[in-house]
Structure formats: structure tokens, C-alpha cells
Design a protein around this motif. Structure first.
Motif, short mmCIF file in Angstrom:
data_model
loop_
_atom_site.label_atom_id
_atom_site.label_comp_id
_atom_site.label_asym_id
_atom_site.label_seq_id
_atom_site.Cartn_x
_atom_site.Cartn_y
_atom_site.Cartn_z
N CYS A 110 0.85 -1.20 0.00
CA CYS A 110 0.00 0.00 0.00
C CYS A 110 0.88 1.24 0.00
N LEU A 111 0.70 2.08 -1.00
CA LEU A 111 1.36 3.38 -1.08
C LEU A 111 0.27 4.42 -0.88
N VAL A 112 0.46 5.29 0.09
CA VAL A 112 -0.67 6.12 0.50
C VAL A 112 -0.28 7.58 0.66
N ASP A 113 -1.19 8.44 0.23
CA ASP A 113 -1.10 9.87 0.46
C ASP A 113 -1.44 10.12 1.93
N VAL A 114 -0.73 11.02 2.59
CA VAL A 114 -0.95 11.26 4.02
C VAL A 114 -2.39 11.69 4.30
N ARG A 115 -3.07 12.32 3.31
CA ARG A 115 -4.46 12.74 3.52
C ARG A 115 -5.42 11.56 3.53
N SER A 116 -4.97 10.38 3.03
CA SER A 116 -5.83 9.21 2.98
C SER A 116 -5.71 8.34 4.22
N LEU A 117 -4.79 8.67 5.12
CA LEU A 117 -4.64 7.87 6.33
C LEU A 117 -5.83 8.08 7.25
N PRO A 118 -6.31 7.02 7.94
CA PRO A 118 -7.38 7.21 8.92
C PRO A 118 -6.91 8.11 10.04
N SER A 119 -7.79 8.99 10.47
CA SER A 119 -7.43 9.93 11.53
C SER A 119 -7.16 9.20 12.83
N ALA A 120 -6.05 9.54 13.48
CA ALA A 120 -5.73 8.92 14.77
C ALA A 120 -5.31 9.98 15.78
N GLY A 121 -5.67 11.21 15.53
CA GLY A 121 -5.31 12.27 16.45
C GLY A 121 -3.96 12.88 16.10
N PHE A 122 -3.78 14.14 16.47
CA PHE A 122 -2.57 14.84 16.07
C PHE A 122 -1.33 14.35 16.81
N LEU A 123 -1.52 13.59 17.89
CA LEU A 123 -0.37 13.08 18.65
C LEU A 123 0.25 11.84 18.00
N PRO A 151 2.10 10.23 14.97
CA PRO A 151 2.81 10.52 13.72
C PRO A 151 2.41 9.52 12.63
N PRO A 152 2.67 9.87 11.35
CA PRO A 152 2.27 8.99 10.25
C PRO A 152 2.78 7.55 10.38
N LEU A 153 4.02 7.36 10.83
CA LEU A 153 4.56 6.01 10.91
C LEU A 153 3.77 5.15 11.90
N SER A 154 3.36 5.72 13.02
CA SER A 154 2.56 4.96 13.99
C SER A 154 1.22 4.57 13.40
N ARG A 155 0.63 5.45 12.61
CA ARG A 155 -0.66 5.14 12.00
C ARG A 155 -0.51 4.09 10.90
N LEU A 156 0.61 4.16 10.17
CA LEU A 156 0.86 3.16 9.13
C LEU A 156 0.99 1.76 9.72
N ARG A 157 1.56 1.66 10.91
CA ARG A 157 1.78 0.35 11.54
C ARG A 157 0.47 -0.31 11.96
N MET A 158 -0.64 0.42 11.88
CA MET A 158 -1.94 -0.17 12.18
C MET A 158 -2.72 -0.56 10.93
#
Length: 342
Positions: free
Chosen positions: A92-105, A107-114
Motif C-alpha cells: 500500500c502506497l498512501v497519500d498522508v491525507r488518505s490515512l485514517p485519523s488517529a489524532g494529532f499526537l 505521527p504517520p509512521l505509527s498510523r501506518l503500523r496499524m
């Protein structure tokens, strides 16, 4: 990597074929080993979907590799192993705007790991070790998973948030794989295939990557275009010789949930770049526990590789019936989609 050893799943049933050459289940390990070994010539897979998202839309590209169902030949008959576990590899290659929201605290890498929880068709198991690795030439986190009962390797997720993206945004990527316990050795080879994923410079939805597809595996590619309230999924998948647009629609409906109380809104022909013929259909239906949903879907056929069968083209968008997005037509997405020549 060394040669793969046989597993219990590779042994023929009692009184069955005498040699491993007669046992087709062995071919899965061999095909992955041949594609993943650094000394073997790669079976290049060049995805063909190119999409230019409307301004302000997010984009994600998914590449999915799934082996054909394993079969057993016994007493002159061939049977599918219905109880066989899921084995798949998803990038999966993803635009940061397409990541599910997980709160501003977060970071993108933590959200990608889910994201592996959404990407894989089966639960990869309980979390195990986490290590540093590389993906697309960038530092990446490798999460390993294990079967709850045996502790045998069952899956992995490789995630990176690199610095080589477009317009100053990071290049976000996840590669996840899973296999049943008796195929744990395949996971080592699937991990090797991660190093063969190459993303050329440019927007991820417009510029397809290159990868390798093991022999006998089905390759499916998707591009998801989205806003905060709207999602359109574009898919290209292998079909069979002589397939028609009606077959593409039938396959898509066979994978859909039960469409209770379906009400058709009609269909019409549409034009899509690189697609021979395409039909647009709109209908609404009643999902369980939710408001009525309006689905707009496009089905079409595109040329396959030289001398090969055609590929099926689908675009699906679902929104609540009566919502602001229900008035949105899929044409604005279709005019930005192109199927590149094989």
C-alpha cells in the motif's frame, strides 16, 4: 536464501502419489522462492492504473498478490483444499491525507503500523517483535506476528514514512503478508519480495510502481480516491479468455455483501481511457444496521498482456442515500482514470 525444505502440508495423503513432483501444493513455495531469490530473474509486474485525483482529494494505491487455491491430485481427480489457510501479500502506497485519523499526537509512521488490520484478509496473529528494516530505500519498521497457539510466524507488516515524496509530503508505504502456520517458511520469501517493490518519482496515483509477481499468483491492483466523506475504489484484476463486461459485473457482485432490497436507478455506457467498453450502474440498497446506501459502479474490460486474457476494470463508490455526496457523479473520477497499455 537457501532452498526451502518441505513441510507437513507438502506430503501426499496415505496411499496417494508417490513423489513430490505429483504434489501441486509444493509449487507455492517454489514459485515464491524463485521470484524472491536475489539470484533468480524476477517476474516483473508492471501495474497499469493511472489516476489523477481531483484537487484536494487523497489517494492510495494497493497491490495485492494471492496464490491460486491449492489443489491435490489423487486417484485421477483434482480437488481444491477448501480448508487451506489464507496466504497473501499486500503493498500500500498512501497519500498522508488518505490515512485514517488517529489524532494529532500520532505521527504517520505509527498510523501506518496499524494499517495491516485493514489490508489483510485474515488476522495475522498476535504481535511479536518489532525491528528496523528498509522499504523503498527508506528506514522502515518491521512488525512480526505469531499464531496465538503455536507461536509460529504468521505474518508481518513493514511500514515506512520516507522523505522522498511529492510536494514535500513524505512517501508513505506499508507492505503486509500473512500465511497459515504450516506455511511459515513462505513468509521469509514474501519478506524478500518487499525489496523488489520500486516506486518511480511522481504522484503515487498517477505513476504506477513496479514489482514482481510469483508464478501462479493472482495480481490485483487498486487505486482509492477519497475525500473526508467520499471514497471511490478503482480496481484492475485478471479475468479469463472470452470474458465479457457482464462477467466482470458478475464477479464484482459475487464479492459484494448481500444487497438487501436493491432498487436499480439504471445504467448507461461511459468512456474510460484504455478501457474497451464500460457500463455505469447506480442502485441503492439496505445494509444491516445502517442507513440506505447509494452505490455507483462502473464495469469494463481492458486488453491483457500480449496473447493473454483481458483484465476486468471496476470502479465502486458508496455513499448514504440522500447525503450531499449522493448527488456527486462518478464521471468526474472516470475522466481522471486511465488503464495504461500492457
Amino acid at each position: 536464501m537457501g532452498e526451502l525444505a518441505g513441510t507437513v502440508a507438502d506430503l501426499p495423503p496415505e496411499g496417494g502419489p508417490e513423489g513430490p513432483e505429483d504434489w501441486p501444493a509444493r509449487s507455492l513455495e517454489r514459485s515464491v522462492h524463485d521470484a524472491g531469490s536475489m539470484g533468480a530473474p524476477p517476474a516483473l509486474w508492471a501495474p497499469r492504473l493511472s489516476c489523477s485525483p481531483p484537487p484536494g482529494w487523497g489517494a492510495a494505491r494497493l497491490l495485492r498478490l494471492v496464490p491460486d487455491p491449492r489443489t491435490v491430485r489423487y486417484d485421477g481427480r483434482e480437488s481444491i483444499l477448501e480448508e487451506d489457510g489464507v496466504c497473501e501479500l499486500v503493498a500500500c502506497l498512501v497519500d498522508v491525507r488518505s490515512l485514517p485519523s488517529a489524532g494529532f499526537l500520532h505521527p504517520p509512521l505509527s498510523r501506518l503500523r496499524m494499517l495491516h488490520q485493514r489490508l489483510l484478509g485474515a488476522d495475522p496473529g498476535r504481535p511479536g517483535h518489532a525491528l528496523w528494516d528498509t522499504l523503498l530505500g527508506e528506514p522502515a519498521v518491521l512488525d512480526l506476528f505469531a499464531h496465538p497457539g503455536t507461536g509460529a510466524p504468521s505474518g508481518f507488516s513493514l511500514a515506512c514514512a520516507g522523505s522522498t515524496g511529492v510536494d514535500g509530503e513524505p512517501l508513505l508505504a506499508v507492505l503486509a503478508g500473512t500465511a497459515p502456520a504450516y506455511r511459515a517458511r513462505v513468509l521469509d520469501q514474501l519478506h524478500v519480495l518487499a525489496s523488489r517493490l520500486v516506486q518511480p518519482p511522481g504522484p503515487i496515483a498517477e505513476v504506477p510502481p513496479t514489482w514482481v509477481a510469483p508464478d501462479g499468483w493472482d495480481a490485483v491492483e487498486e487505486v482509492q480516491l477519497s475525500t473526508e466523506t467520499y471514497l471511490a475504489t478503482v480496481r484492475l484484476s485478471e479475468m479469463w479468455e472470452g470474458a465479457t463486461v457482464e462477467d466482470v459485473e458478475e464477479v464484482a457482485f459475487s464479492r459484494a455483501p448481500f444487497l438487501r432490497d436493491l432498487r436499480d436507478h439504471g445504467r448507461r455506457r461511459v468512456a474510460v481511457g484504455g478501457v474497451r467498453e464500460a457500463t455505469l450502474r447506480r442502485f441503492d440498497w439496505q445494509p444491516a444496521g445502517r442507513a440506505r446506501t447509494l452505490t455507483t459502479a462502473c464495469f469494463g474490460l481492458a486488453d491483457g498482456p500480449a496473447g493473454g486474457p483481458p483484465v476486468g476494470f471496476t470502479v465502486v463508490a458508496e455513499v448514504p442515500l440522500g447525503s450531499e455526496d449522493a448527488r456527486r457523479q462518478l464521471d468526474e473520477v472516470l475522466e481522471r482514470v486511465q488503464v495504461l497499455r500492457p
